[in-house]
Design an enzyme around this catalytic site. Sequence first.
Site, short mmCIF file in Angstrom:
data_model
loop_
_atom_site.label_atom_id
_atom_site.label_comp_id
_atom_site.label_asym_id
_atom_site.label_seq_id
_atom_site.Cartn_x
_atom_site.Cartn_y
_atom_site.Cartn_z
N GLY A 102 -90.91 27.09 -41.27
CA GLY A 102 -91.93 27.00 -40.24
C GLY A 102 -91.84 28.09 -39.20
O GLY A 102 -91.01 29.01 -39.28
N CYS A 123 -85.28 39.82 -32.86
CA CYS A 123 -85.48 40.36 -34.20
C CYS A 123 -84.85 41.73 -34.41
O CYS A 123 -84.79 42.22 -35.54
CB CYS A 123 -86.97 40.41 -34.54
SG CYS A 123 -87.76 38.78 -34.48
N CYS A 177 -95.04 37.74 -42.05
CA CYS A 177 -93.80 37.66 -42.84
C CYS A 177 -93.28 36.23 -42.84
O CYS A 177 -93.59 35.44 -41.95
CB CYS A 177 -92.75 38.62 -42.27
SG CYS A 177 -91.97 38.04 -40.74
#
Length: 394
Positions: A115, A82, A214
Amino acid sequence: MKNTVIVAGVGMVPFAKPGASEPYHVMGEKATRLALQDAGVDYKAVQQAFVGYVYGDSTCGQRALYPVGMTGIPVLNVNNNCSTGSSALFLARQAVQSGAADCVLALGFEQMQPGAIRAAFADRPTPFDEFDRITDELVGHPEIPLALRYFGGAGKAHMDKYGTRLETFAAIRAKASRHAANNPLALFRQEVSTEDVMASPMLWEGVMTRLMACPPTCGAATAVICSEGFAKRHGLNTRVSIAAQAMTTDFSSTFESKDMMRVVGYDMARDAARQVYEAGGIGPGDIDVVELHDCFAQNELITYEGLGLCPEGGAEKFVRDGDNTYGGKVVTNPSGGLLSKGHPLGATGLAQCYELTHQLRGTADKRQVAGARVALQHNLGLGGACVVTLYETA
């Protein structure tokens, strides 16, 4: 002598839900053209490019940039979970600061699936083996998806240690929605209240509701950075510079401390922030605006303390006093953050750069933090890497 690194141009496309975006290479091309236009330079002036994405085959960076120009420059593809976007920015900044190049492009994009995030390769050991082992030991609840166990576990550790209330995490999500309402590029622009967040479906009883997490997101963002000399020779905007930057990976304390806050990067954030404050000759009290990695409301809260924005154990008071928003001590995530703006993994770090560049230029429209001159960026990837970047305005 190290070069002053200028953020000459930034570009970003509106973030979208999986299945509702254009393909990754189209988003990447558009964000890059916007950044070049913003900077006022031609792609032929770019000497290197660093392109970040997590989900994609090798050389997706070339696929996105070739429609902009095929000039033979080095294009390096970057994957750091990330923190991928800011890892690309870190490499681009190093290239300029060292004098290896005068004008460099950092691009990040992600075309995600709906998902929960899952591994792409099931036939080999995961880099999260040790993270999963310690999470099983400290958290349990194997029925809950791992990402929720990581960050929910960190939030629960803060609750257990300091008495932090679930409503405080809900207040952070509500704050994010108020900020995102003024961001036309954000995925979710509808305001929600603390009560709305508390009333959303419970993902982990007493620990996390759905709105505290998020969403998977698609998007792209780009920054054009250059040396001060290059900017002046070409008449570019020199208002915003990268004053300091640090990248950290995990310390032994990540696992040895038996503390979920440290498992999810608290020590990485704290050390990267320390390096940046020392290099920049400032302290956390000098920061006007922050974009930090709020993949979950829980991570935003513990990151306040990791970055030194408030004392350890003081995050709940920081939130309750409104010190994390307009009129308080430091405006956090004026973009809406990952919680409301969205989190396309490879693009997130450069979307943070986009927001802070506009804040320091004074061009953030309704999101503008009055008089912003010093900005801090925090981008975290488990597994792990954390990049903290300090921006200043001339």
